[in-house]
Design a protein around this motif. Structure first.
Motif, mmCIF file in Angstrom:
data_model
loop_
_atom_site.group_PDB
_atom_site.id
_atom_site.type_symbol
_atom_site.label_atom_id
_atom_site.label_comp_id
_atom_site.label_asym_id
_atom_site.label_seq_id
_atom_site.Cartn_x
_atom_site.Cartn_y
_atom_site.Cartn_z
ATOM 1 N N SER A 30 28.395 30.205 39.924
ATOM 2 C CA SER A 30 27.442 29.596 40.844
ATOM 3 C C SER A 30 26.548 28.592 40.131
ATOM 4 N N THR A 31 26.084 28.951 38.930
ATOM 5 C CA THR A 31 25.227 28.034 38.170
ATOM 6 C C THR A 31 25.966 26.743 37.824
ATOM 7 N N SER A 32 27.250 26.871 37.494
ATOM 8 C CA SER A 32 28.027 25.682 37.128
ATOM 9 C C SER A 32 28.271 24.770 38.324
ATOM 10 N N LEU A 33 28.183 25.305 39.532
ATOM 11 C CA LEU A 33 28.459 24.519 40.744
ATOM 12 C C LEU A 33 27.196 24.012 41.435
ATOM 13 N N LYS A 34 26.039 24.352 40.915
ATOM 14 C CA LYS A 34 24.798 23.906 41.536
ATOM 15 C C LYS A 34 24.553 22.426 41.255
ATOM 16 N N GLY A 35 24.045 21.720 42.272
ATOM 17 C CA GLY A 35 23.822 20.285 42.157
ATOM 18 C C GLY A 35 22.731 19.931 41.178
ATOM 19 N N SER A 42 15.257 29.453 40.329
ATOM 20 C CA SER A 42 14.471 29.853 41.494
ATOM 21 C C SER A 42 14.273 31.365 41.515
ATOM 22 N N SER A 43 13.182 31.794 42.103
ATOM 23 C CA SER A 43 12.880 33.211 42.223
ATOM 24 C C SER A 43 12.559 33.541 43.686
ATOM 25 N N PRO A 44 13.322 34.470 44.282
ATOM 26 C CA PRO A 44 14.449 35.222 43.726
ATOM 27 C C PRO A 44 15.655 34.312 43.488
ATOM 28 N N PRO A 45 16.503 34.662 42.531
ATOM 29 C CA PRO A 45 17.638 33.793 42.212
ATOM 30 C C PRO A 45 18.623 33.690 43.373
ATOM 31 N N ALA A 46 19.184 32.499 43.551
ATOM 32 C CA ALA A 46 20.168 32.262 44.608
ATOM 33 C C ALA A 46 21.562 32.390 44.019
ATOM 34 N N LEU A 47 22.331 33.326 44.527
ATOM 35 C CA LEU A 47 23.666 33.552 43.981
ATOM 36 C C LEU A 47 24.628 32.451 44.396
ATOM 37 N N LEU A 48 24.456 31.920 45.612
ATOM 38 C CA LEU A 48 25.333 30.866 46.110
ATOM 39 C C LEU A 48 24.637 29.508 45.985
ATOM 40 N N PRO A 49 25.331 28.493 45.522
ATOM 41 C CA PRO A 49 24.720 27.153 45.401
ATOM 42 C C PRO A 49 24.426 26.559 46.773
ATOM 43 N N GLN A 50 23.244 25.944 46.907
ATOM 44 C CA GLN A 50 22.869 25.312 48.176
ATOM 45 C C GLN A 50 23.483 23.921 48.304
ATOM 46 N N GLN A 51 23.699 23.261 47.184
ATOM 47 C CA GLN A 51 24.313 21.930 47.173
ATOM 48 C C GLN A 51 25.478 21.929 46.176
ATOM 49 N N PRO A 52 26.616 22.505 46.547
ATOM 50 C CA PRO A 52 27.750 22.620 45.612
ATOM 51 C C PRO A 52 28.182 21.254 45.079
ATOM 52 N N SER A 53 28.427 21.210 43.782
ATOM 53 C CA SER A 53 28.810 19.951 43.150
ATOM 54 C C SER A 53 29.622 20.245 41.888
ATOM 55 N N SER A 235 17.870 18.799 24.069
ATOM 56 C CA SER A 235 18.242 18.922 25.476
ATOM 57 C C SER A 235 19.164 20.112 25.657
ATOM 58 N N LEU A 236 19.041 20.750 26.810
ATOM 59 C CA LEU A 236 19.898 21.885 27.137
ATOM 60 C C LEU A 236 20.052 21.942 28.659
ATOM 61 N N ASP A 237 21.232 21.599 29.129
ATOM 62 C CA ASP A 237 21.529 21.649 30.557
ATOM 63 C C ASP A 237 22.369 22.895 30.803
ATOM 64 N N TRP A 238 21.757 23.878 31.456
ATOM 65 C CA TRP A 238 22.452 25.142 31.660
ATOM 66 C C TRP A 238 23.654 24.993 32.584
ATOM 67 N N ARG A 239 23.670 23.965 33.412
ATOM 68 C CA ARG A 239 24.844 23.742 34.259
ATOM 69 C C ARG A 239 26.056 23.392 33.403
ATOM 70 N N ILE A 240 25.841 22.545 32.383
ATOM 71 C CA ILE A 240 26.935 22.169 31.485
ATOM 72 C C ILE A 240 27.396 23.383 30.682
ATOM 73 N N VAL A 241 26.451 24.157 30.194
ATOM 74 C CA VAL A 241 26.783 25.355 29.424
ATOM 75 C C VAL A 241 27.568 26.342 30.292
ATOM 76 N N ALA A 242 27.125 26.512 31.533
ATOM 77 C CA ALA A 242 27.813 27.436 32.443
ATOM 78 C C ALA A 242 29.222 26.949 32.762
ATOM 79 N N SER A 243 29.378 25.658 33.001
ATOM 80 C CA SER A 243 30.705 25.117 33.303
ATOM 81 C C SER A 243 31.631 25.254 32.099
#
Length: 274
Positions: A30-35, A42-53, A235-243
């Protein structure tokens, strides 16, 4: 009634364990697919991406030599698996089916090496690779994994379970010792060979410490080392790390899905077919 309650409790326990394992993996995907504009903290964490990308995956391959890392890891893992299956099965056959002086001592010494942590032999192994001129080469990653004590012991136990009648029949047909190993033992130990292949592949694919010690050239980096390069002090982009983590997990999952149907409780019948 009592059995139905026990089954229901077992089912609930299995579901809870499955969720315990799957939720972190789903969160990673989910983190890798978030826009890019979506808040991943976010708190509480969102398991599903709101803007898949797939932007993170595009940047992962576009801004990093990930294809090179994948090729290096695949080459090292596949060759390590092939060498392990060959050498361990060749060594396990005489320890299982032949009688010679010192057989038990040899087996005991080999099995005892399982208790030695890799960190203990890492420096001597590094010095050996330097003396052989293999430092900073992919061959230096393959040789330490070419044979393992676990693989030898696993296949030795598997060969012990092969009926003697199969071996005698092969000998009557004119098979040599090498022919018996290939035509009888290898088909009978198929399940254990596949199990060993999976263990070696996963261990080599995910190894980080030894490649970090023996490699300096970024063009030879394996996937774990390449993923480490995704983070920096600036720099550290957690989306890149997750993907990147998802990409590293996919080959292992695919391997398990493809090979799990070949892992049988008893494959000695395959030797009869062979």
């Amino acid at each position: 009634m009592r059995q139905a309650v026990q089954r229901a409790l077992q089912l609930m326990l299995l579901i809870a364990l499955a969720l315990l394992v799957l939720v972190p993996l789903l969160w990673l995907v989910s983190t890798s697919l978030k826009g890019p504009t979506e808040d991943i903290f976010s708190s509480p964490p969102a398991l599903l991406p709101q803007q898949p990308s797939f932007e993170a995956y595009r940047r992962l391959f576009q801004d990093n030599p990930l294809t090179t890392y994948l090729i290096n890891s695949t080459a090292v893992s596949v060759l390590a698996v092939g060498a392990n299956l060959l050498f361990c099965s060749l060594a396990a056959y005489p320890l299982a089916r032949m009688r010679f002086a010192g057989r038990g001592l040899v087996l005991g010494l080999v099995v005892a090496t399982i208790l030695i942590p890799f960190q203990v032999v890492m420096i001597p192994l590094y010095l050996l690779m330097v003396q052989l001129g293999l430092r900073n080469t992919l061959l230096a990653l393959i040789i330490p994994q070419a044979a393992t004590a676990f693989g030898l012991y696993l296949l030795r136990q598997s060969f012990l379970g092969v009926p003697k009648e199969l071996e005698e029949a092969a000998r009557i047909d004119g098979c040599s010792r090498l022919g018996e190993w290939w035509n009888v033992m290898i088909p009978a130990a198929r399940a254990d060979l596949i199990t060993l292949a999976m263990f070696v592949f996963i261990g080599t694919w995910s190894d980080f410490l030894w490649p970090l010690v023996i490699l300096d050239d970024p063009a030879l980096y394996t996937l774990p080392l390449g993923l480490q390069q995704l983070s920096s002090s600036f720099s550290l982009d957690w989306r890149i790390v997750a993907s990147g983590s998802v990409v590293s997990i996919l080959p292992v999952l695919l391997l398990f899905i493809l090979l799990q149907r070949f892992i049988l409780p008893n494959a000695s019948g395959d030797a009869v077919k062979g």
